[in-house]
Design a protein around this motif. Structure first.
Motif, PDB file in Angstrom:
ATOM      1  N   GLU A 244     -27.101 110.817  17.002  1.00 29.56           N
ATOM      2  CA  GLU A 244     -25.723 110.626  17.417  1.00 29.56           C
ATOM      3  C   GLU A 244     -24.755 110.937  16.285  1.00 29.56           C
ATOM      4  O   GLU A 244     -25.061 110.725  15.104  1.00 29.56           O
ATOM      5  N   VAL A 247     -19.129 109.680  14.369  1.00 34.30           N
ATOM      6  CA  VAL A 247     -17.834 109.289  14.934  1.00 34.30           C
ATOM      7  C   VAL A 247     -17.888 109.476  16.437  1.00 34.30           C
ATOM      8  O   VAL A 247     -18.866 109.996  16.984  1.00 34.30           O
ATOM      9  N   SER A 248     -16.831 109.077  17.112  1.00 36.46           N
ATOM     10  CA  SER A 248     -16.843 109.084  18.568  1.00 36.46           C
ATOM     11  C   SER A 248     -16.591 110.446  19.176  1.00 36.46           C
ATOM     12  O   SER A 248     -16.718 110.612  20.386  1.00 36.46           O
ATOM     13  N   PHE A 249     -16.222 111.439  18.363  1.00 33.58           N
ATOM     14  CA  PHE A 249     -15.966 112.781  18.916  1.00 33.58           C
ATOM     15  C   PHE A 249     -16.971 113.769  18.311  1.00 33.58           C
ATOM     16  O   PHE A 249     -17.632 113.493  17.322  1.00 33.58           O
TER      17      PHE A 249
END
Length: 334
Positions: A244, A247-249
């Motif tokens: 993953e 960060v979220s983006f």
């Protein structure tokens, strides 16, 4: 299949297909032969015989060196040189076993080939001198399209001055025997949540013997025997997967870690025969290499990719050389 000038024949072919539900195979090969394209005037018997009605100075270059001066004819001295005679083969076996966890395949490759042609013959081309050149090696004046040119002759008084790149005078015609062989086993296993493990084990080797007319003339100046052999074995292991993004983006991060090992040995024995005496140069080179590496790629914007990695190498080499001289006879000093 191809057929061309000088009786050139080239054949390539392959056959393959499934052996069972999870095994397939393929065999391929090529073969090429061609007659020589360079005329060796010393391979014409008449050029080694006395030409009636001509003076000694007017005899052929081959007669001057071989008959008059005693240069030996070495090997299969025939009229036509620079031929082809080689082949290559390869076999492959692919196995895709049915496993419960993920997907796996193994590819076994074995290959080899041989060159059994004659050793290549060159052109002896003396250095050009102008009218005002300082004293140098012996020269003779020859006619060329641009006018007469003075060119250096070799130490036995020979110069190939016919202007034909496909003809020469050679007293040595040796083989070029080159054997190549090798293979590898490549395995791939896809398992878990996007993981892939790869293994590649390889082996390559060669051995060669070439006897060369290094002076490119009928004179007994320099003949060289090149003998060398080498082998190498390698192993690579590589694990890759996805993780993953931090960060979220952006996309997930693609990563690879691996290790590589290489062992290589080379042995060379070259004999340089100078009009009787011989110089022998032998050497061995050994190399060991081990490395580990890691790499990651992260696409976190549509037009921006971040890639980073690291590699550590350990390498050890050794080189041993021995040079010696061998007299023509036991009573001759070195």
């Amino acid at each position: 299949v191809t057929y061309g000038s000088y009786n050139q024949v080239s054949v390539e072919g392959a056959v393959g297909g499934a052996i069972s539900d999870d095994v397939s195979a393929r065999v391929s090969g090529s073969w090429s032969i061609r007659d020589g394209i360079t005329q060796n005037r010393c391979g014409i018997p008449e050029n080694l015989e006395w030409s009636l009605g001509q003076s000694q100075a007017s005899q052929s270059q081959c007669w001057q060196q071989v008959v008059k001066k005693g240069a030996p004819l070495v090997g299969d001295v025939v009229e036509w040189a620079n031929n082809w005679d080689n082949y290559a083969v390869r076999g492959q076996l692919l196995w895709k076993p049915d496993i419960a966890n993920g997907k796996m395949e193994w590819l076994l490759n074995a290959h080899g080939g041989q060159n059994a042609s004659q050793a290549f013959q060159y052109q002896m081309y003396g250095v050009a001198y102008s009218e005002n050149a300082p004293d140098g090696p012996p020269v003779i004046e020859t006619e060329y399209p641009g006018g007469p040119v003075k060119r250096a002759i070799n130490t036995e008084g020979y110069l190939d001055d016919d202007g034909n790149p496909y003809a020469g005078d050679y007293n040595v015609q040796g083989p070029e025997n080159l054997n190549l062989y090798g293979g590898y086993l490549q395995g791939k296993w896809e398992f878990g949540d996007g993981f892939e493990l790869q293994s590649i084990t390889g082996y390559e080797g060669h051995d060669r013997f070439t006897r060369e007319d290094s002076d490119a003339s009928p004179a007994d100046i320099l003949m060289t025997d090149y003998q060398d052999s080498s082998w190498q074995v390698s192993q690579e292991l590589r694990l890759s997967g996805m993780m993953e993004a931090p960060v979220s983006f952006g996309d997930d991060v693609e990563w690879i870690v691996g290790a590589y090992y290489l062992k290589e040995d080379l042995e060379v024995d070259n004999d340089y025969v100078y009009n009787g005496p011989k110089q022998i140069i032998s050497y061995e080179q050994n190399m060991r290499n081990f490395s580990v590496y890691a790499e990651a790629t992260w696409v976190f914007l549509d037009d921006f990719t971040l890639q980073f990695g690291a590699r550590q190498n350990w390498e050890q080499k050794s080189f041993d050389i021995v040079a010696s001289s061998q007299p023509e006879s036991a009573t001759e000093p070195l």
